[in-house]
Design a protein around this motif. Structure first.
Motif, PDB file in Angstrom:
ATOM      1  N   GLU A   1       0.685  -1.205   0.044  1.00 38.23           N
ATOM      2  CA  GLU A   1       0.074   0.063   0.049  1.00 38.23           C
ATOM      3  C   GLU A   1       0.923   1.109  -0.064  1.00 38.23           C
ATOM      4  OE1 GLU A   1      -3.405   0.476  -0.069  1.00 38.23           O
ATOM      5  OE2 GLU A   1      -3.312  -1.838  -0.674  1.00 38.23           O
TER       6      GLU A   1
ATOM      7  N   SER B   1     -10.096   2.460   0.671  1.00 42.78           N
ATOM      8  CA  SER B   1      -9.264   1.437   0.794  1.00 42.78           C
ATOM      9  C   SER B   1      -9.604  -0.048   0.468  1.00 42.78           C
ATOM     10  CB  SER B   1      -8.357   1.714   2.216  1.00 42.78           C
ATOM     11  OG  SER B   1      -9.337   1.095   3.052  1.00 42.78           O
TER      12      SER B   1
ATOM     13  N   LYS C   1      -3.241  -1.722   5.667  1.00 41.25           N
ATOM     14  CA  LYS C   1      -3.672  -0.406   4.760  1.00 41.25           C
ATOM     15  C   LYS C   1      -3.564   0.702   6.002  1.00 41.25           C
ATOM     16  CE  LYS C   1      -6.412  -2.550   1.417  1.00 41.25           C
ATOM     17  NZ  LYS C   1      -6.500  -1.880   0.117  1.00 41.25           N
TER      18      LYS C   1
END
Lengths: 312, 301
Positions: free
Chosen positions: B11, B85, B112
């Motif tokens: 991420e 997300s 995340k």
């Protein structure tokens, strides 16, 4: 040897809709099992339950000896899943996408680089290793999906519609990869509505309609079951066929039913009486170009089942 | 844990590769630097109380103080980092493939979040560092206590933004469409930042009609503290103002005995301890809800 997949009265309901209805499925280790059925028959739901991504409403299941809900991580290390609507990270290259999968599976980076290079070669993507997935065609993504599944060297592969929407060359390639996987001792559950392909590679098939498995077995076995043993079907090509000819053939001893579409006559009879039929056609002055006994293909078995289903 | 770190690493490199992130980063840096620069100009010209920390809470009239940038833009950064997300992965069909690998669902959420916090930390401490550098160049050299207060200010800001990040992540689990979760996130931000304080005083005024009563003022204050923006503002004002020693209303008679000298940092932190706990609580509640909802959710393509 324990079966790779075993389900006992597996049921999944979404409100009033029964997506999977008391499924009792058994897939042996090392076989390719074809999961056949129209869209919405519950194939994907079943696969998601096998992976532990969806919780069953009732029933039990065991995949490679694990309960998918209790030990999901142990199971997911051994199972490769190719979803129907395959998605990759568009901004990343093919290699980067696979590296992410490798990391998630705890494959060491040194091993992963080697394996990814080899796998992308195997699936025919060696030219596109460092291209972004956003530039990939549907077929290329599907090949990348196969590489993604094979990367973790799974014992069991769950492939949901792996060949839908790709060109014949790509289909051939993917089917080859599936057969090769079996040779390496992997078990494959292949879900599809493309009968010809399933027929080509599967050891056994199961027909899935409205959440129920209505038949399961080898293609020959299913064929016999459908044809009910006693009937024999002959097909004749007569370019100048007329309704009168149908009557003539209908009078031949042993013929049960005659039907015609264009120049093709389909004759159901009690035994192989091709000789008598041919004689009747020719002696009435018609031209017979071909006569053959009919072999049941999977699609016919399939449509027979559906006829039965819609009548009931 | 390895799953969390793997997801976080991926991420993080994702964020650094998107235009959206660099756009936001640029805006925050330019706005923050402008505020810091004008603040320094004002301080140098005014030649009154030349304090390093004043730079972050004082205004010159041209631009609002630096603190207001973190107060208002911070949440926007949090929402912008988190609003898509989970539902973006759902929309792109990568979620089902991701979860078919040996990784827990909470590891995905944690990873995340962790990468988002890393980005927020980088932005906040980066900009504080640059602003401090500017201040030192014009002769506003911080002492050790001020430096420590600056670090606590930075940490509180990261915590505050992390709360908004956790909230927007929860929204990305709740809503399937990224546009819905973005709008919901910005709406909640607007509500708490602009409308909550007037609503709190309205409610207090209705419950206790006497405008001069201490209860009414306390009630109003406590109600307004439901908003994370109020909590954050109060907390950082205490940290950036060493002489601040009260958050709640005090009577004049009590005030008589107060010696107006600066508090040590630990005493200031003591004063806002409940604020810090409340901000951490906001993150935890969002997380708990995220876990509960996400684990029960159907993952389909």
């Amino acid at each position: 040897m324990k079966p790779a997949i075993q389900t006992f009265d597996l049921t999944k309901k979404y409100g009033d809709l029964v997506a999977v209805d008391s499924l009792n499925l058994e897939v042996q280790q090392g076989e390719i099992y074809g999961f056949l059925g129209p869209n919405g028959a519950g194939k994907t739901t079943t696969i998601l339950m096998l992976l532990g991504l969806t919780e069953p409403t009732s029933g039990r299941l065991s995949v490679l000896g694990f309960n998918p809900l209790r030990e999901p991580l142990k199971l997911k290390r051994l199972v490769g899943y190719l979803p129907e609507n395959l998605g990759f990270y568009d901004d990343m290259t093919a290699r980067q996408n696979l590296l992410y999968t490798a990391r998630l599976n705890g494959i060491s980076m040194v091993d992963a680089e080697d394996r990814i290079r080899k796998l992308l070669e195997d699936v025919g993507l060696s030219d596109a290793v460092d291209k972004k997935v956003s530039t990939f065609s549907k077929g290329m993504k599907q090949r990348l999906g196969m590489a993604d599944v094979l990367l973790k060297d799974p014992k069991l592969m769950l492939l949901d519609e792996p060949t839908t929407g790709i060109d014949p060359e790509g289909v051939r390639h993917i089917l080859n990869l599936i057969v090769e996987s079996r040779e390496k001792g992997k078990t494959v559950l292949l879900s599809s509505h493309l009968l010809y392909q399933v027929q080509k590679v599967c050891d056994r098939v199961g027909i899935f309609v409205k959440g129920r498995l209505i038949a399961s077995g080898s293609i020959q076995h299913l064929g016999k079951e459908v044809i009910a043993g006693d009937k024999y079907v002959v097909e004749a090509e007569v370019p100048d066929a007329t309704p009168a000819l149908e009557e003539i053939i209908g009078r031949v001893e042993g013929v049960v039913k005659v039907s015609r579409s264009g120049s093709t006559l389909t004759i159901e009879c009690r035994s192989d009486i091709r000789g008598k039929v041919a004689k009747a056609i020719v002696s009435s002055g018609y031209t017979l170009t071909q006569i053959r006994s009919h072999e049941y293909a999977l699609d016919e078995i399939y449509s027979r089942y559906f006829e039965g289903e819609s009548k009931s | 844990m390895t799953g969390t770190l793997t997801v976080a690493g991926k991420e993080l490199s994702d964020y650094l590769g998107t235009k959206r992130f660099w756009f936001f980063f640029a805006i925050i840096y330019v706005a923050g630097l402008a505020a810091a620069y004008l603040g320094i100009q004002g301080l140098v010209q005014a030649r009154v109380e030349r304090s390093f920390l004043l730079l972050f809470r004082a205004t010159t009239g041209v631009l609002p103080p630096f603190l207001f940038f973190t107060l208002y833009f911070g949440p926007l950064l949090g929402v912008a980092l988190g609003f898509d997300s989970i539902n973006k992965e759902r929309a792109k069909n990568t979620l089902v493939r991701l979860l078919s690998n040996p990784v827990h669902r909470d590891s995905v959420v944690n990873g995340k979040f962790l990468s988002g916090v890393a980005i927020v930390g980088l932005s906040i401490f980066g900009i504080l560092g640059i602003a401090s550098g500017l201040a030192i160049r014009v002769g506003l050299v911080p002492n050790l206590d001020e430096l420590a207060r600056l670090v606590v200010f930075g940490a509180l800001t990261v915590l505050y933004i992390a709360g908004w990040l956790a909230l927007s992540q929860l929204l990305s689990i709740l809503f399937t469409h990224t546009s819905t979760s973005a709008i919901a996130g910005f709406a909640i931000w607007g509500f708490f930042t602009f409308f909550w304080t007037p609503i709190a005083s309205l409610v207090a005024a209705n419950l206790i009609p006497d405008p001069s009563s201490l209860e009414r003022i306390s009630l109003e204050q406590n109600l307004s503290r439901i908003s994370p923006s109020v909590l954050y503002l109060e907390a950082v004002l205490v940290i950036l103002t060493p002489t601040a020693r009260f958050l709640n209303p005090v009577s004049l008679s009590e005030l008589q005995y107060v010696i107006p000298n600066p508090l040590p940092l630990l005493q200031s932190i003591n004063l806002i301890w409940s604020h810090i706990i409340a901000l951490i609580g906001m993150v935890l509640v969002c997380f708990l809800l995220s876990y509960i909802i996400f684990v029960k959710q159907e993952i389909r393509t």
